[in-house]
Design a protein around this motif. Sequence first.
Motif, PDB file in Angstrom:
ATOM      1  N   ARG A  59       0.816  -1.220   0.000  1.00 24.90           N
ATOM      2  CA  ARG A  59       0.000   0.000   0.000  1.00 24.90           C
ATOM      3  C   ARG A  59       0.852   1.274   0.000  1.00 24.90           C
ATOM      4  N   GLU A  60       2.117   1.158   0.370  1.00 27.52           N
ATOM      5  CA  GLU A  60       3.011   2.316   0.333  1.00 27.52           C
ATOM      6  C   GLU A  60       3.388   2.684  -1.095  1.00 27.52           C
ATOM      7  N   PHE A  61       3.100   1.776  -2.039  1.00 31.15           N
ATOM      8  CA  PHE A  61       3.496   1.994  -3.436  1.00 31.15           C
ATOM      9  C   PHE A  61       2.315   1.673  -4.349  1.00 31.15           C
ATOM     10  N   ILE A  62       1.179   2.379  -4.142  1.00 29.05           N
ATOM     11  CA  ILE A  62      -0.031   1.994  -4.874  1.00 29.05           C
ATOM     12  C   ILE A  62       0.105   2.210  -6.380  1.00 29.05           C
ATOM     13  N   HIS A  63       1.053   3.070  -6.816  1.00 30.26           N
ATOM     14  CA  HIS A  63       1.261   3.253  -8.251  1.00 30.26           C
ATOM     15  C   HIS A  63       1.985   2.055  -8.870  1.00 30.26           C
ATOM     16  N   LEU A  64       2.685   1.286  -8.043  1.00 24.88           N
ATOM     17  CA  LEU A  64       3.398   0.099  -8.526  1.00 24.88           C
ATOM     18  C   LEU A  64       2.733  -1.199  -8.084  1.00 24.88           C
ATOM     19  N   ARG A  65       1.793  -1.113  -7.159  1.00 22.33           N
ATOM     20  CA  ARG A  65       1.139  -2.314  -6.611  1.00 22.33           C
ATOM     21  C   ARG A  65       0.501  -3.203  -7.686  1.00 22.33           C
ATOM     22  N   PRO A  66      -0.087  -2.646  -8.764  1.00 17.52           N
ATOM     23  CA  PRO A  66      -0.650  -3.529  -9.798  1.00 17.52           C
ATOM     24  C   PRO A  66       0.374  -4.450 -10.443  1.00 17.52           C
ATOM     25  N   ARG A  67       1.669  -4.156 -10.282  1.00 17.64           N
ATOM     26  CA  ARG A  67       2.715  -5.008 -10.859  1.00 17.64           C
ATOM     27  C   ARG A  67       2.885  -6.307 -10.080  1.00 17.64           C
ATOM     28  N   THR A  68       2.412  -6.342  -8.839  1.00 20.19           N
ATOM     29  CA  THR A  68       2.533  -7.571  -8.057  1.00 20.19           C
ATOM     30  C   THR A  68       1.507  -8.583  -8.535  1.00 20.19           C
ATOM     31  N   GLN A  69       1.827  -9.850  -8.461  1.00 17.20           N
ATOM     32  CA  GLN A  69       0.925 -10.894  -8.948  1.00 17.20           C
ATOM     33  C   GLN A  69      -0.395 -10.944  -8.172  1.00 17.20           C
ATOM     34  N   PRO A  70      -0.382 -10.845  -6.829  1.00 17.34           N
ATOM     35  CA  PRO A  70      -1.665 -10.891  -6.124  1.00 17.34           C
ATOM     36  C   PRO A  70      -2.595  -9.760  -6.527  1.00 17.34           C
ATOM     37  N   ILE A 106     -10.259  -3.664   3.314  1.00 20.97           N
ATOM     38  CA  ILE A 106     -10.924  -3.124   2.124  1.00 20.97           C
ATOM     39  C   ILE A 106      -9.975  -2.310   1.251  1.00 20.97           C
ATOM     40  N   LYS A 107      -8.893  -1.818   1.808  1.00 22.59           N
ATOM     41  CA  LYS A 107      -7.917  -1.039   1.031  1.00 22.59           C
ATOM     42  C   LYS A 107      -7.217  -1.898  -0.015  1.00 22.59           C
ATOM     43  N   ASP A 108      -7.346  -3.220   0.116  1.00 20.57           N
ATOM     44  CA  ASP A 108      -6.713  -4.137  -0.831  1.00 20.57           C
ATOM     45  C   ASP A 108      -7.688  -4.640  -1.886  1.00 20.57           C
ATOM     46  N   THR A 109      -8.825  -3.933  -2.057  1.00 17.34           N
ATOM     47  CA  THR A 109      -9.821  -4.329  -3.049  1.00 17.34           C
ATOM     48  C   THR A 109      -9.980  -3.306  -4.160  1.00 17.34           C
ATOM     49  N   ILE A 110      -9.304  -2.177  -4.068  1.00 13.79           N
ATOM     50  CA  ILE A 110      -9.517  -1.058  -4.991  1.00 13.79           C
ATOM     51  C   ILE A 110      -8.159  -0.537  -5.448  1.00 13.79           C
ATOM     52  N   PRO A 111      -8.024  -0.160  -6.726  1.00 13.68           N
ATOM     53  CA  PRO A 111      -6.702   0.228  -7.238  1.00 13.68           C
ATOM     54  C   PRO A 111      -6.039   1.362  -6.470  1.00 13.68           C
ATOM     55  N   PHE A 112      -6.795   2.427  -6.189  1.00 16.70           N
ATOM     56  CA  PHE A 112      -6.204   3.603  -5.543  1.00 16.70           C
ATOM     57  C   PHE A 112      -7.056   4.003  -4.336  1.00 16.70           C
ATOM     58  N   PRO A 113      -6.855   3.354  -3.198  1.00 15.25           N
ATOM     59  CA  PRO A 113      -7.689   3.609  -2.015  1.00 15.25           C
ATOM     60  C   PRO A 113      -7.466   4.987  -1.423  1.00 15.25           C
ATOM     61  N   ARG A 114      -8.562   5.591  -0.928  1.00 16.53           N
ATOM     62  CA  ARG A 114      -8.501   6.870  -0.237  1.00 16.53           C
ATOM     63  C   ARG A 114      -9.124   6.695   1.141  1.00 16.53           C
ATOM     64  N   TRP A 115      -8.412   7.177   2.154  1.00 15.87           N
ATOM     65  CA  TRP A 115      -8.936   7.167   3.499  1.00 15.87           C
ATOM     66  C   TRP A 115      -8.358   8.371   4.229  1.00 15.87           C
ATOM     67  N   PRO A 116      -8.858   8.728   5.408  1.00 19.61           N
ATOM     68  CA  PRO A 116      -8.372   9.932   6.091  1.00 19.61           C
ATOM     69  C   PRO A 116      -6.849   9.983   6.186  1.00 19.61           C
ATOM     70  N   HIS A 117      -6.287  11.114   5.826  1.00 18.90           N
ATOM     71  CA  HIS A 117      -4.837  11.367   5.832  1.00 18.90           C
ATOM     72  C   HIS A 117      -4.117  10.596   4.731  1.00 18.90           C
ATOM     73  N   ASN A 118      -4.858  10.064   3.749  1.00 20.93           N
ATOM     74  CA  ASN A 118      -4.198   9.344   2.671  1.00 20.93           C
ATOM     75  C   ASN A 118      -4.971   9.506   1.369  1.00 20.93           C
ATOM     76  N   CYS A 119      -4.396  10.291   0.458  1.00 15.57           N
ATOM     77  CA  CYS A 119      -4.976  10.438  -0.882  1.00 15.57           C
ATOM     78  C   CYS A 119      -3.829  10.528  -1.879  1.00 15.57           C
ATOM     79  N   LYS A 120      -3.054   9.445  -1.934  1.00 10.74           N
ATOM     80  CA  LYS A 120      -1.884   9.419  -2.825  1.00 10.74           C
ATOM     81  C   LYS A 120      -2.318   9.364  -4.286  1.00 10.74           C
ATOM     82  N   LEU A 121      -1.541  10.058  -5.105  1.00  8.96           N
ATOM     83  CA  LEU A 121      -1.733  10.146  -6.552  1.00  8.96           C
ATOM     84  C   LEU A 121      -2.934  11.047  -6.884  1.00  8.96           C
TER      85      LEU A 121
END
Length: 496
Positions: free
Chosen positions: A144-155, A481-496
């Motif tokens: 989750r620290e690298f959500i722009h690269l996370r789609p590259r992982t197999q899971p 739930i943050k692991d079900t959506i490509p670019f998750p947003r939650w309080p204090h986190n809106c990367k990209l």
Amino acid sequence: MAFVLGKLKFVFRCKKISFKNSLPKRCWASFPNISTINSIYTSEKFGQIRVEGWIIGIRKLKELLFIDVSDGSCPKKLQLTVDKNKVPKDLSYGASVKASGLLQTNKNNQIEVLVDDIKLVGKCHLNDGYPFAQRTPYNPNHDREFIHLRPRTQPFSSLLRIRHKIFLTFNELLDSDGFFNINIPVLTTNDCEGGGEVFMVKPDNNSLIKDMIKENKIEKQNEDEVFFGSKTYLTVSGQLHLEAVSRALKKVYSLGPTFRAENSRSRLHLSEFYMLEAEIAFINNINDINSVIELLLKKSIDKILSNYSEEIQSYYKLTGIKHEEQLNILNRILNENFTTITYNEAFDILDKKRNLFKQYPKKDETFSKEHELYLVEYNNGIPIFIVEWPEKSKPFYMKSVENLSDKVEAVDLLCPNVGELCGGGVREDNYDILKQKLMKENLDSKLDWYLQLRNFGNVRTGGFGMGFERFLQLLLGITNIKDTIPFPRWPHNCKL
């Protein structure tokens, strides 16, 4: 073809048009004949092919290099067997490549490409902070620290393919049942849920705001309303808009983004998420809504498991989710009739076990997540509809239960792992009663259009909303739930 208008006769001569033949040939020939890994494994046509993708593994043996490539089309990888003399400089894990060669089966009966030519498309600079290494599992918190690269992982690439298929499945099932998809607005002037958990929208341009204030002679304190003429929010629900359209098309739904300004970073909450919402006209009572929810849930799970079992099993394996345990949960949902109990019955169950909870259940208030999950466990893992909710715990538009003025025809569906999956109800269809409710909430002027719907060919409607990401959690056994959506947003986190 001819027709007569007054004394004038018009004649049209039509020429049959072939759209395919009318396009320049270069339009059809501009796409190179690239085989996807998915098509390679499904067609089993051997011979010369061209492939492209990303390197997910490299092994060396004597004079050969064995390169595992993924192109995102399926969970399987393809082995490229390359002579060391043909390997480009700077080829590494994570790099993108194009290759051509002979598709064949090797001595181990595995499909491989005996490479004639391979080109490096994009280097992967591993020493410049690339956060993943081959054949190394990582904690979801790390990913989750690298959500722009996370789609590259197999899971996660597997998760995205499954998410796509579920999206299609819902649309196909609802379409086959006579529902029409409606694109609801993201920008709205209403807070449908009435909880005040909305994000306000206004231009981030002070000079524009000043110009519009000057142009329209608006007081400065009203600058939040200057662009649209009223305060405007990101939608928390499209229900009110669907109600309007259901009075024309009868059965409608939407599947799009919704937003909640809720200060929660729990495993089950997001600030931006997708919601499937449906609205049906000419219903009788809450049982009509419950039947639609139960049937849709069962049909969607059955279809997804039947059509995409390979991908789902691959996801379970990649993430370490216990396959048999998860399938047992889903089989219970598929094969058991959902239970229906009233709010009072649910409260009595919880109240008798109040010492088990961090937070005691409070009469006439909504249940917490631990309460919801306990009720599902109490019901042997079978989903449970809770009906006849206290009026003060639900939004203004819910219809009162006949002979129970303090209860409304609302429903929450509770499921394993996620608790509340769906929420819905019957809408108040009586003009006078709804008007009183709107006046009580000081919404009569803001929602005069909503009240007006009850004046022109009115019918009773009802519907529900289902969290799309929570459905993914239920189906796949995903904890967060943050692991079900490509670019998750939650309080204090809106990367990209």
